[in-house]
Design a protein around this motif. Structure first.
Motif, mmCIF file in Angstrom:
data_model
loop_
_atom_site.group_PDB
_atom_site.id
_atom_site.type_symbol
_atom_site.label_atom_id
_atom_site.label_comp_id
_atom_site.label_asym_id
_atom_site.label_seq_id
_atom_site.Cartn_x
_atom_site.Cartn_y
_atom_site.Cartn_z
ATOM 1 N N THR A 123 -3.854 8.798 3.494
ATOM 2 C CA THR A 123 -4.837 7.875 2.922
ATOM 3 C C THR A 123 -4.764 6.481 3.522
ATOM 4 N N TYR A 124 -3.604 6.081 4.042
ATOM 5 C CA TYR A 124 -3.457 4.823 4.754
ATOM 6 C C TYR A 124 -2.741 5.092 6.065
ATOM 7 N N ALA A 125 -3.113 4.344 7.089
ATOM 8 C CA ALA A 125 -2.481 4.520 8.389
ATOM 9 C C ALA A 125 -2.334 3.170 9.074
ATOM 10 N N ILE A 126 -1.260 3.028 9.826
ATOM 11 C CA ILE A 126 -1.052 1.874 10.692
ATOM 12 C C ILE A 126 -1.144 2.360 12.132
ATOM 13 N N CYS A 127 -1.919 1.647 12.937
ATOM 14 C CA CYS A 127 -2.156 2.100 14.301
ATOM 15 C C CYS A 127 -1.994 0.944 15.281
ATOM 16 N N TYR A 172 0.845 -1.193 0.000
ATOM 17 C CA TYR A 172 0.000 0.000 0.000
ATOM 18 C C TYR A 172 0.879 1.241 0.000
ATOM 19 N N THR A 173 0.558 2.166 -0.885
ATOM 20 C CA THR A 173 1.290 3.436 -0.944
ATOM 21 C C THR A 173 0.372 4.548 -0.456
ATOM 22 N N ALA A 174 0.747 5.141 0.641
ATOM 23 C CA ALA A 174 -0.068 6.195 1.241
ATOM 24 C C ALA A 174 0.318 7.561 0.702
ATOM 25 N N ILE A 224 5.451 4.258 1.272
ATOM 26 C CA ILE A 224 5.099 2.840 1.190
ATOM 27 C C ILE A 224 4.900 2.329 2.606
ATOM 28 N N MET A 225 3.759 1.719 2.849
ATOM 29 C CA MET A 225 3.435 1.265 4.197
ATOM 30 C C MET A 225 4.160 -0.040 4.520
ATOM 31 N N PRO A 226 4.753 -0.142 5.704
ATOM 32 C CA PRO A 226 5.406 -1.394 6.109
ATOM 33 C C PRO A 226 4.374 -2.457 6.489
ATOM 34 N N ASP A 227 4.823 -3.680 6.693
ATOM 35 C CA ASP A 227 3.935 -4.735 7.176
ATOM 36 C C ASP A 227 3.518 -4.423 8.609
ATOM 37 N N ILE A 228 2.280 -4.780 8.938
ATOM 38 C CA ILE A 228 1.829 -4.536 10.308
ATOM 39 C C ILE A 228 2.422 -5.576 11.256
ATOM 40 N N ARG A 229 2.527 -5.168 12.540
ATOM 41 C CA ARG A 229 3.035 -6.047 13.584
ATOM 42 C C ARG A 229 1.894 -6.462 14.513
ATOM 43 N N GLU A 230 2.217 -7.343 15.466
ATOM 44 C CA GLU A 230 1.220 -7.768 16.443
ATOM 45 C C GLU A 230 0.669 -6.555 17.186
ATOM 46 N N GLY A 231 -0.665 -6.525 17.329
ATOM 47 C CA GLY A 231 -1.309 -5.425 18.038
ATOM 48 C C GLY A 231 -1.638 -4.237 17.166
ATOM 49 N N GLU A 232 -1.297 -4.309 15.873
ATOM 50 C CA GLU A 232 -1.549 -3.191 14.958
ATOM 51 C C GLU A 232 -2.658 -3.534 13.965
ATOM 52 N N PHE A 233 -3.168 -2.492 13.328
ATOM 53 C CA PHE A 233 -4.061 -2.671 12.181
ATOM 54 C C PHE A 233 -3.736 -1.599 11.146
ATOM 55 N N ALA A 275 -11.981 5.441 8.646
ATOM 56 C CA ALA A 275 -11.210 4.568 7.763
ATOM 57 C C ALA A 275 -11.697 3.138 7.908
ATOM 58 N N GLN A 276 -11.462 2.347 6.861
ATOM 59 C CA GLN A 276 -11.824 0.927 6.898
ATOM 60 C C GLN A 276 -10.584 0.084 7.136
ATOM 61 N N VAL A 277 -10.701 -0.868 8.047
ATOM 62 C CA VAL A 277 -9.590 -1.761 8.374
ATOM 63 C C VAL A 277 -9.377 -2.750 7.228
ATOM 64 N N LEU A 278 -8.153 -2.762 6.695
ATOM 65 C CA LEU A 278 -7.806 -3.662 5.587
ATOM 66 C C LEU A 278 -7.009 -4.876 6.058
ATOM 67 N N GLU A 279 -6.155 -4.673 7.049
ATOM 68 C CA GLU A 279 -5.368 -5.753 7.639
ATOM 69 C C GLU A 279 -5.360 -5.539 9.144
ATOM 70 N N SER A 280 -5.344 -6.628 9.913
ATOM 71 C CA SER A 280 -5.388 -6.458 11.359
ATOM 72 C C SER A 280 -4.696 -7.602 12.089
ATOM 73 N N LYS A 281 -3.965 -7.218 13.117
ATOM 74 C CA LYS A 281 -3.437 -8.144 14.109
ATOM 75 C C LYS A 281 -3.846 -7.661 15.497
#
Length: 331
Positions: free
Chosen positions: A94-98, A3-5, A29-38, A70-76
């Motif tokens: 446009t994309y966020a990791i939280c 994903y490119t934000a 470019i968004m990195p891969d999410i980690r445990e506890g992130e979405f 925002a809509q969750v696309l990937e989640s841990k």
């Protein structure tokens, strides 16, 4: 999936009113999410006056601050499942990791069910804006039936809701707004009086509308307007200070010190942040939703299409170009 934000950067310090060259559009470019992130994709973004002041505490080069739906696309994270729509303070991107862990007063949350109502209300009447009106007015002003309420910035996102809640509570409500169009709209949604502060003598018009004086003042603007209103407060009046937008784009307006009115009339004035009521957050949303569904609370949005137009929407909002909540739709 990669994903490119797109993200809007606070690129140059404000000098007076915001301008387009205060902002710069970048990609990441968004990195891969980690445990506890979405990871979530923005659908609606908010533009609000507070951003003009709060961003000053951030270094140049920071992503512009702000809330979004925002809509969750990937989640841990088990509380933020894929497909859910969330509200979060993710900034102008446009994309966020939280990772919600450790976030105290501005935690992201999954939107409750609004039924047939638009999701965009989650950053307006059924979100921080609506709760600012609900808690700030009811908890700070403590209005009573039959009292007179004045709202400055009344056609804005918070102000129009305050006025409508005032009517629900049996008050006389007077709104101050900056155009005849806005004043007509305020009267359409139930305000007893609407005063155009740009074309009339506020003091004279306020005296006509409220010869008995003002009991509650919900202040969104500060400056000269508020000094005039405070002079017409009744004894033991209450003032909720939500914002001072008249001072956001430059030096504060110099007005006569109203301190003696506070002493002689024994007024109560209190500034507030809506996040004081974080533990009651969904109470405000549920009550405002109930009032909407009952037909007692109306909403209006000024929607700008396209993420690329975020700065333009912000600039127009700061000039008073919106009626109701100013929102940017990403697509």
């Amino acid at each position: 999936m990669v994903y490119t934000a797109k993200k809007w950067i606070y690129a140059r310090a404000f000098g007076g009113e915001p301008k387009l060259d205060n902002f710069c559009l970048e990609e990441e470019i968004m990195p891969d999410i980690r445990e506890g992130e979405f990871l979530a994709k923005a659908e609606y973004l908010s533009v609000d006056p507070y951003m003009r002041i709060y961003i000053l505490s951030y270094p140049i080069g920071s992503v512009m601050i702000g809330g979004q739906i925002a809509q969750v696309l990937e989640s841990k994270h088990p509380e933020f499942p894929v497909g859910a729509y969330v509200f979060g303070q993710f900034g102008w991107r446009t994309y966020a990791i939280c990772n919600p862990t450790g976030i105290a007063t501005r935690k992201p949350y999954v939107l409750p069910d609004f039924g047939v109502l638009p999701r965009s209300l989650g950053i307006g009447t059924l979100g921080t804006v609506g709760n600012s009106a609900y808690f700030g007015f009811l908890e700070v002003c403590r209005p009573k039936s039959g009292e007179t309420v004045v709202v400055s910035g009344a056609a804005g996102a918070v102000g129009n809701i305050v006025g409508q809640i005032g009517k629900i509570k049996g008050c006389k409500v007077i709104g101050l707004a900056g155009s005849d169009v806005k004043c007509r709209w305020l009267e359409e949604i139930g305000f007893d009086y609407a005063i155009n502060y740009k074309t009339t003598d506020i003091g004279e018009e306020l005296l006509k509308a409220a010869p008995e004086g003002v009991d509650c003042y919900f202040d969104n603007v500060g400056g000269e307007i508020s000094a005039i209103v405070k002079k017409q407060m009744r004894h033991f009046g209450r003032i909720a200070c939500c914002g001072t937008i008249s001072m956001y784009n430059g030096s504060p307006i110099q007005v006569e010190d109203p301190q003696r009115d506070f002493v002689s009339k024994q007024l109560v004035q209190e500034g507030f942040s809506v996040h004081r009521w974080t533990d009651r957050w969904f109470e405000g949303i549920e009550q405002n939703l109930k009032w909407i569904n009952e037909g007692n609370l109306k909403y209006r949005e000024t929607i700008t299409e396209g993420f690329e137009n975020m700065p333009l929407a912000f600039i127009e909002m700061m000039k008073g170009g919106n009626i109701g909540k100013a929102i940017v739709a990403v697509e």
